[in-house]
Design a protein around this motif. Structure first.
Motif, PDB file in Angstrom:
ATOM      1  N   ARG A 211      -9.945  12.778  36.941  1.00 38.93           N
ATOM      2  CA  ARG A 211     -11.137  13.479  37.125  1.00 38.93           C
ATOM      3  C   ARG A 211     -12.208  13.096  36.641  1.00 38.93           C
ATOM      4  O   ARG A 211     -13.407  13.829  36.597  1.00 38.93           O
ATOM      5  CB  ARG A 211     -10.787  14.898  36.960  1.00 38.93           C
ATOM      6  N   GLY A 212     -12.253  11.869  36.193  1.00 37.08           N
ATOM      7  CA  GLY A 212     -13.349  11.315  35.541  1.00 37.08           C
ATOM      8  C   GLY A 212     -13.703  11.684  34.096  1.00 37.08           C
ATOM      9  O   GLY A 212     -14.954  11.594  33.710  1.00 37.08           O
ATOM     10  N   VAL A 213     -12.936  12.159  33.570  1.00 37.42           N
ATOM     11  CA  VAL A 213     -12.988  13.048  32.224  1.00 37.42           C
ATOM     12  C   VAL A 213     -12.268  11.861  31.216  1.00 37.42           C
ATOM     13  O   VAL A 213     -11.111  11.665  31.304  1.00 37.42           O
ATOM     14  CB  VAL A 213     -12.528  14.246  31.900  1.00 37.42           C
ATOM     15  N   THR A 214     -12.962  11.567  30.249  1.00 32.66           N
ATOM     16  CA  THR A 214     -12.514  10.693  28.875  1.00 32.66           C
ATOM     17  C   THR A 214     -12.043  11.594  27.989  1.00 32.66           C
ATOM     18  O   THR A 214     -13.076  12.454  27.346  1.00 32.66           O
ATOM     19  CB  THR A 214     -13.398   9.656  28.487  1.00 32.66           C
ATOM     20  N   TYR A 215     -10.809  11.988  27.646  1.00 30.18           N
ATOM     21  CA  TYR A 215     -10.477  12.795  26.523  1.00 30.18           C
ATOM     22  C   TYR A 215     -10.618  12.054  25.046  1.00 30.18           C
ATOM     23  O   TYR A 215     -10.139  10.874  24.876  1.00 30.18           O
ATOM     24  CB  TYR A 215      -9.136  13.403  26.745  1.00 30.18           C
ATOM     25  N   GLU A 216     -11.160  12.814  24.208  1.00 28.55           N
ATOM     26  CA  GLU A 216     -11.223  12.406  22.723  1.00 28.55           C
ATOM     27  C   GLU A 216     -10.435  13.099  22.094  1.00 28.55           C
ATOM     28  O   GLU A 216     -10.195  14.344  22.104  1.00 28.55           O
ATOM     29  CB  GLU A 216     -12.999  12.460  22.378  1.00 28.55           C
ATOM     30  N   PRO A 217      -9.705  12.424  21.216  1.00 28.49           N
ATOM     31  CA  PRO A 217      -8.606  13.046  20.243  1.00 28.49           C
ATOM     32  C   PRO A 217      -9.311  14.054  19.163  1.00 28.49           C
ATOM     33  O   PRO A 217     -10.425  13.837  18.762  1.00 28.49           O
ATOM     34  CB  PRO A 217      -7.989  12.120  19.442  1.00 28.49           C
ATOM     35  N   GLN A 218      -8.781  15.240  19.146  1.00 28.21           N
ATOM     36  CA  GLN A 218      -9.198  16.465  18.326  1.00 28.21           C
ATOM     37  C   GLN A 218      -8.425  16.675  16.828  1.00 28.21           C
ATOM     38  O   GLN A 218      -9.085  17.265  15.938  1.00 28.21           O
ATOM     39  CB  GLN A 218      -9.182  17.688  19.089  1.00 28.21           C
ATOM     40  N   VAL A 219      -7.238  15.991  16.942  1.00 26.56           N
ATOM     41  CA  VAL A 219      -6.499  16.500  15.850  1.00 26.56           C
ATOM     42  C   VAL A 219      -5.763  14.951  15.198  1.00 26.56           C
ATOM     43  O   VAL A 219      -5.906  14.776  13.875  1.00 26.56           O
ATOM     44  CB  VAL A 219      -5.130  17.130  16.107  1.00 26.56           C
ATOM     45  N   LEU A 220      -5.359  14.119  16.004  1.00 30.49           N
ATOM     46  CA  LEU A 220      -4.691  12.950  15.575  1.00 30.49           C
ATOM     47  C   LEU A 220      -5.838  11.706  15.424  1.00 30.49           C
ATOM     48  O   LEU A 220      -7.009  11.818  15.820  1.00 30.49           O
ATOM     49  CB  LEU A 220      -3.872  12.273  16.839  1.00 30.49           C
TER      50      LEU A 220
END
Length: 243
Positions: A211-220
Motif C-alpha cells: 500500500r506504499g507504507v513503510t512500517y517503522e518498528p515501535q518496540v523491537l
C-alpha cells in the motif's frame, strides 16, 4: 503526520504494558533472529500455525517439574496476550474484511491452545477459559485491547499497523519470558510462538508495503526488526527440530 504520531503513542503504550507483564529488573540483551540455533522442535508453519498435535505429544513426553513464580506468571500472561492478538484480528476482519486478519486470527487460535497445554500440564488456572471476545482478566491487557481496537477502526492502514505492533510486542514479551525459564517444554512453546510471530510480522509489513507504507518498528530494536523482515518466512521441521 497525525497517524504517525498516533502510532508512536501506541508504541509507548505497548511498552508500558510490556513492562507491566515482564517485571524482571533486567532486560535481556539477547537478540532473537530467524537464524537462531534450534535446540527444541519447531512445529509451526510459514503461516504461523502451530501443529498442536505434535506439540502436545512432545510436551507430554517431558516431566512436569516445579515452576518458579516467574514461569507461572509468564504462562498466565502469555495466554491472555495471545488471546488479545486473536481477538483484535477477529474484530479487524469484521471491520475491513482483509483475509490477513482472518488467517492470522486462525493462527493465533493455535498459539492460545499451545499455552493452554502448559497451563493444563502444570494445573494453572486458565484466565481465558470463560472470557469472550475482547474480555481479559489482566486490566492492562484489557485497556490495551480497547486502545488497539479504537486505532484499528480508523483505516485499513491503521489496522495493519496495529497488527505489526502486536506482533512486535509478542516477540519482545516472549524473549523476556524465555530469559526467565529453563523448562524445555515452556521454551519449546515460546520458541514456536515466536517463530509464528516473526512470520506474522513479515506478513503485516508486506501488506503495508503493498500500500506504499513503510512500517517503522515501535518496540523491537531496528537491527533486530530489519533482520526479521529481510529474512524469508520460516517453517518448522516438525519433531526433528530442524527447519
Amino acid at each position: 503526520m497525525k497517524k504517525l504520531s498516533t502510532l508512536f503513542l501506541m508504541g509507548v503504550i505497548l511498552l508500558g504494558v510490556l513492562a507491566a507483564g515482564c517485571t524482571s529488573s533486567q532486560t535481556t540483551t539477547e537478540t532473537t533472529t530467524p537464524t537462531q540455533t534450534n535446540t527444541v522442535p519447531l512445529v509451526a508453519d510459514s503461516s504461523g500455525d502451530v501443529n498442536t498435535q505434535d506439540l502436545q505429544s512432545y510436551i507430554d513426553s517431558l516431566p512436569a517439574e516445579p515452576l518458579t513464580d516467574a514461569e507461572k506468571e509468564g504462562l498466565i500472561y502469555m495466554v491472555e496476550e495471545e488471546k488479545l492478538a486473536h481477538d483484535v484480528y477477529t474484530k479487524l476482519y469484521e471491520k475491513w474484511g482483509l483475509p490477513i486478519f482472518s488467517n492470522i486470527a486462525k493462527s493465533e487460535t493455535t498459539h492460545v491452545e499451545s499455552v493452554r497445554m502448559l497451563l493444563k500440564k502444570y494445573n494453572l488456572t486458565d484466565p481465558t477459559a470463560s472470557e469472550g471476545i475482547g474480555e481479559f482478566q489482566n486490566e492492562e491487557l484489557q485497556k490495551l485491547y480497547d486502545q488497539l481496537i479504537e486505532m484499528g477502526m480508523k483505516s485499513e492502514v491503521d489496522a495493519l499497523k496495529v497488527g505489526a505492533l502486536i506482533e512486535e510486542t509478542d516477540i519482545k514479551d516472549l524473549q523476556e519470558w524465555l530469559s526467565r525459564t529453563n523448562k524445555v517444554d515452556i521454551i519449546t512453546v515460546y520458541e514456536n510462538l515466536m517463530m509464528g510471530s516473526r512470520n506474522h510480522l513479515r506478513s503485516f509489513v508486506d501488506q503495508l508495503k503493498n500500500r506504499g507504507v513503510t512500517y517503522e518498528p515501535q518496540v523491537l530494536p531496528k537491527d533486530e526488526y530489519e533482520a526479521i523482515i529481510s529474512s524469508p518466512m520460516e517453517t518448522g521441521g516438525g519433531m526433528g527440530g530442524k527447519p
